[in-house]
Design an enzyme around this catalytic site. Structure first.
Site, PDB file in Angstrom:
ATOM      1  N   GLY A   1       0.790  -1.234   0.000  1.00 28.02           N
ATOM      2  CA  GLY A   1       0.000   0.000   0.000  1.00 28.02           C
ATOM      3  C   GLY A   1       0.817   1.276   0.000  1.00 28.02           C
ATOM      4  O   GLY A   1       0.379   2.286   0.537  1.00 28.02           O
TER       5      GLY A   1
ATOM      6  N   ASN B   1      -6.401   2.563 -12.283  1.00 31.02           N
ATOM      7  CA  ASN B   1      -5.378   1.606 -11.845  1.00 31.02           C
ATOM      8  C   ASN B   1      -4.008   2.202 -12.116  1.00 31.02           C
ATOM      9  O   ASN B   1      -3.859   3.056 -12.984  1.00 31.02           O
ATOM     10  CB  ASN B   1      -5.524   0.293 -12.631  1.00 31.02           C
ATOM     11  CG  ASN B   1      -4.511  -0.764 -12.205  1.00 31.02           C
ATOM     12  OD1 ASN B   1      -4.257  -0.936 -11.012  1.00 31.02           O
ATOM     13  ND2 ASN B   1      -3.922  -1.459 -13.167  1.00 31.02           N
TER      14      ASN B   1
ATOM     15  N   HIS C   1      -0.114   0.985 -13.138  1.00 27.44           N
ATOM     16  CA  HIS C   1       0.582  -0.200 -13.655  1.00 27.44           C
ATOM     17  C   HIS C   1       2.061   0.138 -13.851  1.00 27.44           C
ATOM     18  O   HIS C   1       2.392   1.202 -14.387  1.00 27.44           O
ATOM     19  CB  HIS C   1      -0.043  -0.627 -14.990  1.00 27.44           C
ATOM     20  CG  HIS C   1       0.567  -1.875 -15.530  1.00 27.44           C
ATOM     21  ND1 HIS C   1       0.300  -3.129 -15.013  1.00 27.44           N
ATOM     22  CD2 HIS C   1       1.466  -2.065 -16.521  1.00 27.44           C
ATOM     23  CE1 HIS C   1       1.003  -4.032 -15.667  1.00 27.44           C
ATOM     24  NE2 HIS C   1       1.721  -3.418 -16.583  1.00 27.44           N
TER      25      HIS C   1
ATOM     26  N   SER D   1       2.210   3.873 -15.481  1.00 25.03           N
ATOM     27  CA  SER D   1       1.049   4.495 -16.124  1.00 25.03           C
ATOM     28  C   SER D   1      -0.155   4.441 -15.208  1.00 25.03           C
ATOM     29  O   SER D   1      -0.396   3.426 -14.554  1.00 25.03           O
ATOM     30  CB  SER D   1       0.659   3.716 -17.400  1.00 25.03           C
ATOM     31  OG  SER D   1       1.759   3.440 -18.228  1.00 25.03           O
TER      32      SER D   1
ATOM     33  N   THR E   1     -10.670  -0.904 -17.948  1.00 23.04           N
ATOM     34  CA  THR E   1     -11.667  -1.438 -18.876  1.00 23.04           C
ATOM     35  C   THR E   1     -11.525  -2.959 -18.855  1.00 23.04           C
ATOM     36  O   THR E   1     -10.699  -3.497 -18.116  1.00 23.04           O
ATOM     37  CB  THR E   1     -11.431  -0.920 -20.311  1.00 23.04           C
ATOM     38  OG1 THR E   1     -10.125  -1.358 -20.725  1.00 23.04           O
ATOM     39  CG2 THR E   1     -11.517   0.593 -20.379  1.00 23.04           C
TER      40      THR E   1
ATOM     41  N   ASP F   1      -5.062  -4.251 -18.168  1.00 23.87           N
ATOM     42  CA  ASP F   1      -4.080  -3.171 -18.300  1.00 23.87           C
ATOM     43  C   ASP F   1      -4.192  -2.458 -19.649  1.00 23.87           C
ATOM     44  O   ASP F   1      -3.192  -1.954 -20.181  1.00 23.87           O
ATOM     45  CB  ASP F   1      -2.640  -3.701 -18.108  1.00 23.87           C
ATOM     46  CG  ASP F   1      -2.452  -4.359 -16.748  1.00 23.87           C
ATOM     47  OD1 ASP F   1      -3.044  -3.873 -15.773  1.00 23.87           O
ATOM     48  OD2 ASP F   1      -1.724  -5.371 -16.667  1.00 23.87           O
TER      49      ASP F   1
HETATM   50  C1  GRF Z   1       2.714  -1.154  -7.787  1.00 23.88           C
HETATM   51  O1  GRF Z   1       3.921  -1.467  -8.393  1.00 23.88           O
HETATM   52  C2  GRF Z   1       1.644  -0.919  -8.815  1.00 23.88           C
HETATM   53  O2  GRF Z   1       2.146  -0.423 -10.013  1.00 23.88           O
HETATM   54  C3  GRF Z   1       1.085  -2.299  -9.018  1.00 23.88           C
HETATM   55  O3  GRF Z   1       1.126  -2.895  -7.742  1.00 23.88           O
HETATM   56  C4  GRF Z   1       2.166  -2.313  -6.977  1.00 23.88           C
HETATM   57  C5  GRF Z   1       1.556  -1.861  -5.673  1.00 23.88           C
HETATM   58  O4  GRF Z   1       2.514  -1.401  -4.775  1.00 23.88           O
HETATM   59  N1  GRF Z   1      -0.251  -2.214  -9.576  1.00 23.88           N
HETATM   60  P1  GRF Z   1       2.054  -0.782  -3.390  1.00 23.88           P
HETATM   61  O5  GRF Z   1       1.227  -1.837  -2.665  1.00 23.88           O
HETATM   62  O6  GRF Z   1       1.260   0.446  -3.668  1.00 23.88           O
HETATM   63  O7  GRF Z   1       3.323  -0.490  -2.660  1.00 23.88           O
END
Ligand code: GRF
Length: 241
Positions: free
Chosen positions: A30, A125, A127, A154, A159, A163
């Site tokens: 998180g 989201n 990614h 990104s 959708t 991703d």
């Molecule tokens: C991040 O790298 C994000 O891009 C991916 O999951 C990871 C989450 O990391 N979707 P965190 O739990 O926010 O530290």
């Protein structure tokens, strides 16, 4: 009370506008959630995180939520027979909090189309790649194996294509000599914490929206990769060497 005094009072009483409501879904550490909480603490998020929901009971992000006084909810997927059953339960829990925006922040679940459709146009989201490159998992290892010069992250609308939704903003990182998966991951993560709050704020302020297959910012259709924060600008912002 005279009529004119009552009128003055009415003028001074603000309309109950209500902050825009945000629900964040997590599965782990998180750190992106923390970046959003930090903005909220400084009144810079443009809304309020009203609940954090995790499918993993011991996700550290739940503690971050509790520490910030935010409702932390565990909904373990193992207790449901199917993806659809879980997603129906998750929709119910989310909707109880009446969110304007649902944020996926390291929520490690494939989402059913029922779920995606329910929150269409109001779910973001983050990614860890410069989409459309490297959808799915292990993005840093794949980028290194390909010897790319640039990698990054990104923020995109969710959708049904994994991703694959329209991108709002990306941040670039130059891959250095001797880069390892760990060092690359750290740099990308730092950039995630920069751009996710920006995109969330845009959305909550009504500047960012999804229209058809495109992300629109301030009335202008964004290019497929969204706005781009260059390596140099991100590095400066982050005080990187
Ligand atoms: C991040 O790298 C994000 O891009 C991916 O999951 C990871 C989450 O990391 N979707 P965190 O739990 O926010 O530290």
């Amino acid at each position: 009370m005279s009529e004119s005094y009552a009128d003055t009072l009415n003028d001074l009483t603000p309309e109950p506008t209500g902050a825009r409501r945000v629900v964040v879904l997590i599965s782990g550490n998180g750190s992106n959630l923390q970046a959003l909480i930090d903005e909220q603490t400084h009144d810079r998020l443009g809304g309020e995180i009203v609940a954090v929901i995790s499918n993993v009971a011991d996700a550290y992000g739940l503690q971050r939520a509790r520490d910030a006084g935010i409702d932390a909810v565990v909904l373990p997927h193992g207790e449901y027979d199917s993806r659809d059953a879980y997603d129906i339960a998750l929709i119910k829990v989310i909707e109880r909090h009446e969110p304007d925006l649902v944020i996926l922040a390291g929520f490690m679940r494939i989402l059913s189309s029922r779920f995606v459709q329910r929150f269409h146009g109001r779910m973001l989201n983050i990614h860890p790649s410069l989409l459309p490159a490297y959808r799915g998992l292990n993005t840093h290892a794949k980028a290194l194996a390909d010897g790319v010069a640039e990698h990054g992250c990104s923020v995109h609308f969710v959708t049904e294509e994994l991703d694959g939704g329209p991108v709002a903003i990306q941040a670039v990182v130059k891959v250095s000599e001797g880069e390892t998966e760990a060092s690359l991951k750290e740099k990308v993560h730092a950039r995630e914490h920069l751009i996710y709050p920006i995109a969330v704020k845009w959305f909550l302020e009504g500047r960012l929206r999804l229209e058809g297959d495109a992300a629109i910012l301030d009335g202008t259709t964004l290019p497929p990769h969204g706005l781009r924060l260059s390596h140099a600008d991100a590095a400066e912002e982050l005080d990187e060497e």
